[in-house]
Write a protein that holds these residues in place. Structure first.
Motif, PDB file in Angstrom:
ATOM      1  N   ASN A   1     -14.848  22.195   8.635  1.00  0.00           N
ATOM      2  CA  ASN A   1     -14.152  23.250   9.349  1.00  0.00           C
ATOM      3  C   ASN A   1     -13.342  22.758  10.719  1.00  0.00           C
ATOM      4  N   CYS A   2     -13.057  21.512  10.427  1.00  0.00           N
ATOM      5  CA  CYS A   2     -12.275  20.799  11.763  1.00  0.00           C
ATOM      6  C   CYS A   2     -10.964  21.116  11.655  1.00  0.00           C
ATOM      7  N   LYS A   3     -10.179  21.364  12.551  1.00  0.00           N
ATOM      8  CA  LYS A   3      -8.634  21.514  12.517  1.00  0.00           C
ATOM      9  C   LYS A   3      -8.256  20.672  13.560  1.00  0.00           C
ATOM     10  N   ARG A   4      -7.216  19.946  13.413  1.00  0.00           N
ATOM     11  CA  ARG A   4      -6.825  19.009  14.595  1.00  0.00           C
ATOM     12  C   ARG A   4      -6.292  19.773  15.616  1.00  0.00           C
ATOM     13  N   LYS A   5      -6.016  20.949  15.699  1.00  0.00           N
ATOM     14  CA  LYS A   5      -5.487  21.690  16.959  1.00  0.00           C
ATOM     15  C   LYS A   5      -6.594  21.891  17.919  1.00  0.00           C
ATOM     16  N   ASN A   6      -7.926  21.879  17.218  1.00  0.00           N
ATOM     17  CA  ASN A   6      -9.220  22.570  18.431  1.00  0.00           C
ATOM     18  C   ASN A   6     -10.097  21.418  18.036  1.00  0.00           C
ATOM     19  N   THR A   7      -9.697  20.253  17.653  1.00  0.00           N
ATOM     20  CA  THR A   7     -10.818  19.065  17.694  1.00  0.00           C
ATOM     21  C   THR A   7     -10.508  17.789  18.483  1.00  0.00           C
ATOM     22  N   LEU A   8     -11.476  17.271  19.037  1.00  0.00           N
ATOM     23  CA  LEU A   8     -10.946  15.924  19.747  1.00  0.00           C
ATOM     24  C   LEU A   8     -11.914  14.830  18.975  1.00  0.00           C
ATOM     25  N   PHE A   9     -11.502  13.534  18.646  1.00  0.00           N
ATOM     26  CA  PHE A   9     -12.129  12.655  18.066  1.00  0.00           C
ATOM     27  C   PHE A   9     -12.124  11.881  19.184  1.00  0.00           C
ATOM     28  N   ILE A  10     -13.508  11.057  19.029  1.00  0.00           N
ATOM     29  CA  ILE A  10     -13.742   9.896  20.147  1.00  0.00           C
ATOM     30  C   ILE A  10     -14.308   8.799  19.272  1.00  0.00           C
ATOM     31  N   ALA A  11     -13.698   7.900  19.290  1.00  0.00           N
ATOM     32  CA  ALA A  11     -14.144   6.496  18.349  1.00  0.00           C
ATOM     33  C   ALA A  11     -14.843   5.725  19.435  1.00  0.00           C
ATOM     34  N   ILE A  12     -16.081   5.237  19.258  1.00  0.00           N
ATOM     35  CA  ILE A  12     -16.863   4.443  20.239  1.00  0.00           C
ATOM     36  C   ILE A  12     -17.386   3.165  19.448  1.00  0.00           C
ATOM     37  N   SER A  13     -16.768   1.983  20.072  1.00  0.00           N
ATOM     38  CA  SER A  13     -17.306   0.638  19.754  1.00  0.00           C
ATOM     39  C   SER A  13     -17.239  -0.306  20.778  1.00  0.00           C
ATOM     40  N   LYS A  14     -18.385  -0.797  21.282  1.00  0.00           N
ATOM     41  CA  LYS A  14     -18.312  -1.833  22.351  1.00  0.00           C
ATOM     42  C   LYS A  14     -17.541  -3.094  21.854  1.00  0.00           C
ATOM     43  N   SER A  15     -17.898  -3.620  20.635  1.00  0.00           N
ATOM     44  CA  SER A  15     -17.338  -4.808  20.238  1.00  0.00           C
ATOM     45  C   SER A  15     -15.748  -4.698  19.705  1.00  0.00           C
ATOM     46  N   GLY A  16     -15.813  -3.348  19.127  1.00  0.00           N
ATOM     47  CA  GLY A  16     -14.331  -2.914  18.551  1.00  0.00           C
ATOM     48  C   GLY A  16     -14.469  -3.612  17.355  1.00  0.00           C
ATOM     49  N   THR A  17     -15.464  -3.964  16.619  1.00  0.00           N
ATOM     50  CA  THR A  17     -15.134  -4.545  15.206  1.00  0.00           C
ATOM     51  C   THR A  17     -16.077  -4.026  14.426  1.00  0.00           C
ATOM     52  N   THR A  18     -16.777  -2.960  14.722  1.00  0.00           N
ATOM     53  CA  THR A  18     -17.930  -2.282  14.121  1.00  0.00           C
ATOM     54  C   THR A  18     -17.293  -1.867  12.837  1.00  0.00           C
ATOM     55  N   ILE A  19     -17.619  -2.381  11.575  1.00  0.00           N
ATOM     56  CA  ILE A  19     -16.767  -1.951  10.428  1.00  0.00           C
ATOM     57  C   ILE A  19     -16.990  -0.404   9.857  1.00  0.00           C
ATOM     58  N   GLU A  20     -18.350   0.106  10.148  1.00  0.00           N
ATOM     59  CA  GLU A  20     -18.291   1.471   9.983  1.00  0.00           C
ATOM     60  C   GLU A  20     -17.396   2.495  10.772  1.00  0.00           C
ATOM     61  N   THR A  21     -17.359   1.963  12.070  1.00  0.00           N
ATOM     62  CA  THR A  21     -16.463   2.733  12.902  1.00  0.00           C
ATOM     63  C   THR A  21     -15.036   2.660  12.600  1.00  0.00           C
ATOM     64  N   SER A  22     -14.786   1.332  12.485  1.00  0.00           N
ATOM     65  CA  SER A  22     -13.252   0.910  12.224  1.00  0.00           C
ATOM     66  C   SER A  22     -12.764   1.761  11.006  1.00  0.00           C
ATOM     67  N   SER A  23     -13.679   1.968   9.825  1.00  0.00           N
ATOM     68  CA  SER A  23     -13.466   2.556   8.692  1.00  0.00           C
ATOM     69  C   SER A  23     -13.415   4.033   8.551  1.00  0.00           C
TER      70      SER A  23
END
Length: 218
Positions: A123-145
């Motif tokens: 039910n997510c539409k770009r116009k009313n959704t905010l995505f926040i990607a969080i990773s301290k190291s910046g290399t977490t494979i699940e988060t990156s994927s």
């Protein structure tokens, strides 16, 4: 019985543990705080996260006014603190009615299940959704994927306007921070001495909590 397996203490104690042993443990904790080995202890007394998050929010007023979905991309310490606070307090009267007319739908992307992820985002539409990607190291494979997946699925890098539906929270000069700079994506950094599992009072937790309507200044 409580057990500790951190660098500063190996062992356990219960109600019958000698006071000297407990005092020694507490002294180690105080030493860790004074030496700033962990930035966790200073977070409750710092305004940095609030300032960084308010600056981001001011730059996204139009999008956030119509926010219906808040998607958190992160695992472990990047999501569990927020999940715990929201689970504990969501039934309490916390709403900041000046921020939103209603609470956005909170969605956690914490794994790469090829069937569940599309279902969660149905039910997510770009116009009313905010995505926040969080990773301290910046290399977490699940988060990156997962980040790559939502970028492609919702065309988040298509233009300057679409990029406003994406934010990144990561360590200073991490791989994810460099990616954000390269692609001109809004990002907030946290101090290097703040461990992921202790980061909920940094922007990692504060930004989503504000967007959910919690009074983070209380």
């Amino acid at each position: 019985m409580l057990e500790f397996e951190q660098d500063f203490y190996i062992g356990s104690f219960d109600i019958d543990t000698p006071n000297k042993q407990i005092e020694a443990l507490f002294a180690k904790i105080l030493q860790e705080r004074e030496e700033q080995a962990s930035g966790y202890y200073a977070l409750p007394f710092s305004n940095r996260a609030l300032q960084d998050c308010e600056e981001f929010i001011q730059s996204r007023k139009k999008i956030l006014k119509n926010l219906k979905n808040l998607v958190i991309i992160g695992i472990g310490g990047s999501s569990l603190g927020l999940k715990a606070i929201d689970c504990l307090l969501r039934h309490k009267p916390h709403k900041n009615t000046q921020r939103h007319d209603s609470r956005p739908n909170l969605i956690f992307l914490e794994h790469t299940d090829a069937l569940m992820i599309p279902h969660l985002l149905t039910n997510c539409k770009r116009k009313n959704t905010l995505f926040i990607a969080i990773s301290k190291s910046g290399t977490t494979i699940e988060t990156s994927s997962l980040l790559k997946y939502v970028i492609n699925e919702f065309n988040l890098l298509q233009s300057h306007k679409t990029k406003k539906h994406l934010a990144i929270i990561t360590d200073v000069d991490s791989a994810l921070a460099r990616f954000a700079k390269e692609k001109d994506i809004a990002h907030i950094t946290i101090a290097p001495n703040i461990g992921g599992r202790f980061s909920v009072l940094s922007a990692v937790g504060i930004l989503p909590l504000i967007l959910l309507g919690y009074d983070t200044y209380a």
